[in-house]
Write a protein that holds these residues in place. Structure first.
Motif, mmCIF file in Angstrom:
data_model
loop_
_atom_site.group_PDB
_atom_site.id
_atom_site.type_symbol
_atom_site.label_atom_id
_atom_site.label_comp_id
_atom_site.label_asym_id
_atom_site.label_seq_id
_atom_site.Cartn_x
_atom_site.Cartn_y
_atom_site.Cartn_z
ATOM 1 N N THR A 1 0.835 -1.201 0.000
ATOM 2 C CA THR A 1 0.000 0.000 0.000
ATOM 3 C C THR A 1 0.872 1.255 0.000
ATOM 4 O O THR A 1 1.878 1.332 0.714
ATOM 5 C CB THR A 1 -0.913 0.012 1.242
ATOM 6 N N THR B 1 -1.006 -1.738 -9.232
ATOM 7 C CA THR B 1 -1.926 -2.601 -8.481
ATOM 8 C C THR B 1 -2.079 -2.160 -7.033
ATOM 9 O O THR B 1 -2.910 -2.713 -6.308
ATOM 10 C CB THR B 1 -1.431 -4.052 -8.491
ATOM 11 N N ASP C 1 -2.902 -0.239 -3.534
ATOM 12 C CA ASP C 1 -3.904 0.631 -2.927
ATOM 13 C C ASP C 1 -3.211 1.886 -2.405
ATOM 14 O O ASP C 1 -2.005 1.885 -2.116
ATOM 15 C CB ASP C 1 -4.603 -0.078 -1.765
ATOM 16 N N ARG D 1 -9.227 2.059 -5.498
ATOM 17 C CA ARG D 1 -7.947 1.792 -4.822
ATOM 18 C C ARG D 1 -7.618 2.857 -3.780
ATOM 19 O O ARG D 1 -6.525 2.845 -3.210
ATOM 20 C CB ARG D 1 -6.823 1.724 -5.865
#
Length: 596
Positions: free
Chosen positions: A151, A205, A207, A238
């Motif tokens: 993240t 991809t 978040d 996201r």
């Protein structure tokens, strides 16, 4: 009313990067030798907050130079330092404050590398100072979020600098990036340099989490980062938010921001869940009982004006309250008596108030202090009747008040931040008067203030809260309540010359000219410098216009019963301001009539 009035402030303090690094290193060495427990944990959180201020100051220094947030070797090292400290806080909290602290060896090298002789502008986090916003809340929210280590964590300066590190530590993410939203408070925007932009967006991809306190009236700071991410190709699915509360955006929020806020995940663990849970080491009641003994019942909440329900007076006689400026507070009932448990601030903020409380209590001006437990000050609760209006005019009270103000001016440490300048107070006075009473009255006020701009001021730790309901008649004399917060509050006044408090007392107690002169003489003698009567006269006008704005603002959203109290108070300040302006005009006319 109140929409255009000036009430809030944004105080900052100056620091040097090398001085901050040395202070952090010294405190780390000291805390490393402490035994496990809450005191060690609180000290560690204080170090973490101070390191967050260092990182905020360094980042803002570079931002001002470049006009944008951009990657640099210094900022990356600062981020790693803060993440290491956040991991120590997380370890201490999750272990119930037990075990050995394993300080990473690289911390010392990082602090050495950041020791530039560079001036920094530091802004204390409002959540840490006023709103009982704990980094541990963000850690708990992050642990429950289900977010992974890849993240991208983005913190908003100022307080989001350290809060984002708390989130990153809890989910095992890399050091966060911090951004500085700028522009109109309701339409913030961010400026991101090309290298940092590429770094943020490299994992298609990942978040993204956006971390800050609030949201406030608009939530535009949080929204500006989400806007930027979506504009640069990040899917809204996201994006996650870590705010300071679970409420909605304020009334100034845009429609698009409100829609996103309703749809995207918001990860929040609030204070009540954090410190009123079942795990004893983390319970506020357990912390308090270590200071005052076992509690006979659960802590009694008296925040948001609830303290009035336990006063020795009827509901009809309740003073007004403004929950926006109140700290969280509780009553703790122990065998040795009742204690006030009030949020004072985390880290240095709470420690300064604790030391101030001890000094004032030892001198007999405020109730005794039991201690400080991780942000909450524990002080004896005194059940006493408020003073009668006639008490404020007695020689005994005026003498006591003079000694109290003298003590504040001479014995309390110098404030960490500066208060409003004369120019800022002048701007506030004119704006508030024009909003409340119209342009013609504001013009009259300008005339009265025209010769007060160059009066010398000596800022001290003023009380700034001398309202009649803040005084009690104790067994051993008069006691002052709420004496710690208001020179370092969220408003614009801040520390002022002690003449500000003399002016406030004159207004609040409706002192006669002779009584005000007597008070001024006591303080002048005690401070070994004459308090300027002309300065007091000017500050009385500033005081009235500030109080007019402060309590007018309080009516927004208040319950009908509260509005009646607030309207009565606002009407009094309005009438006193008009009366003083009329008296001043009369004095001018008298002087003109006496001319040959």
């Amino acid at each position: 009313m109140g929409g255009a009035m000036l009430v809030y402030g944004d105080p900052k303090r100056g620091e040097r990067a090398d001085t901050l690094c040395e202070a952090i290193a010294a405190r780390l060495r000291e805390v490393d030798g402490r035994p496990p427990g809450l005191e060690r944990h609180a000290a560690l959180v204080g170090i973490f907050i101070k390191a967050g201020e260092l990182v905020q100051g360094l980042s803002d220094f570079e931002f001002e130079t470049l006009g944008a947030d951009e990657l640099s070797a210094g900022r990356e090292k600062a981020g790693v330092l803060l993440l290491d400290l956040a991991r120590l806080v997380a370890q201490s909290w999750s272990s119930g404050f037990s075990g050995h602290l394993a300080l990473p060896d690289r911390i010392w090298a990082l602090l050495q590398d950041l020791r530039a002789s560079r001036p920094l502008s530091i802004k204390e986090g409002e959540g840490y100072a006023f709103y009982a916003l704990y980094p541990e809340c963000y850690m708990e929210a992050a642990r429950r979020s289900g977010l992974g280590a890849n993240t991208v964590v983005i913190g908003l300066r100022s307080i989001g600098t350290s809060l984002s590190a708390a989130v990153a530590a809890a989910i095992g993410a890399a050091a966060p990036v911090t951004l500085r939203p700028v522009g109109h408070p309701f339409r913030r925007e961010i400026h991101v340099g090309p290298v940092l932009s590429q770094r943020l967006l490299q994992d298609r991809t990942a978040d993204f989490v956006i971390v800050d306190e609030g949201p406030g009236l608009s939530g535009s700071s949080l929204g500006s980062v989400a806007d930027w991410l979506e504009e640069h190709g990040v899917s809204e699915h996201r994006i996650h938010f870590f705010p300071g509360h679970g409420g909605e955006l304020g009334p100034q929020a845009s429609e698009d921001h409100c829609k996103r806020w309703a749809e995207r995940p918001r990860h929040v663990v609030e204070l009540d869940e954090l410190v009123f849970g079942a795990h004893r080491p983390h319970r506020l009641a357990a912390w308090v009982s270590e200071l005052v003994g076992p509690l006979g019942q659960p802590l009694q909440e008296i925040s948001g004006g609830g303290w009035r329900s336990v006063l020795a007076c009827s509901r009809h006689s309740w003073p007004p309250a403004d929950p926006r400026f109140e700290r969280r507070k509780f009553l703790a009932h122990a065998s040795g008596g009742t204690w006030l448990v009030k949020f004072a601030g985390l880290g240095d903020i709470g420690q300064r108030k604790f030391e101030k409380a001890r000094l004032l209590a030892k001198a007999g001006f405020t109730p005794p202090v039991a201690g400080l437990c991780h942000g909450f000050l524990v002080q004896k609760w005194v059940t006493a009747a408020p003073l009668a209006p006639s008490d404020f005019h007695g020689a005994e009270f005026i003498e006591h008040l003079g000694r109290y103000l003298t003590f504040r001016a001479r014995r309390l440490p110098q404030p960490a931040t500066r208060g409003a300048t004369m120019a800022m107070l002048y701007e506030m006075a004119i704006a508030n008067t024009e909003e409340a009473l119209g342009e013609a009255v504001a013009t009259r006020l300008k005339s009265r203030l025209s010769d007060g701009h160059d009066l010398p001021m000596v800022p001290v730790d003023t009380d700034n809260r001398l309202h009649p309901w803040e005084w009690l008649a104790g067994d051993d004399g008069f006691l002052k309540a709420d004496a710690l917060d208001h020179s370092a509050g969220h408003d614009l006044v801040g520390p002022q010359d002690i003449a500000w408090d003399i002016a406030g007392a004159t207004i609040e107690f409706d002192l006669s000219p002779d009584e005000a002169a007597a008070l001024r003489a006591i303080v002048s003698d005690g401070c070994s410098r004459a308090v300027d009567a002309k300065l007091q006269e000017i500050l009385e006008l500033f005081y009235l216009t500030f109080q007019l704005g402060l309590w007018s603002f309080a009516t927004c959203g208040a319950a009908a019963e509260e509005v009646k109290r607030l309207d009565s108070l606002v009407a009094r300040y309005r009438e006193l301001l008009l009366r003083r302006l009329e008296e001043g005009a009369g004095q001018v006319r008298s002087r003109r009539d006496s001319l040959p």
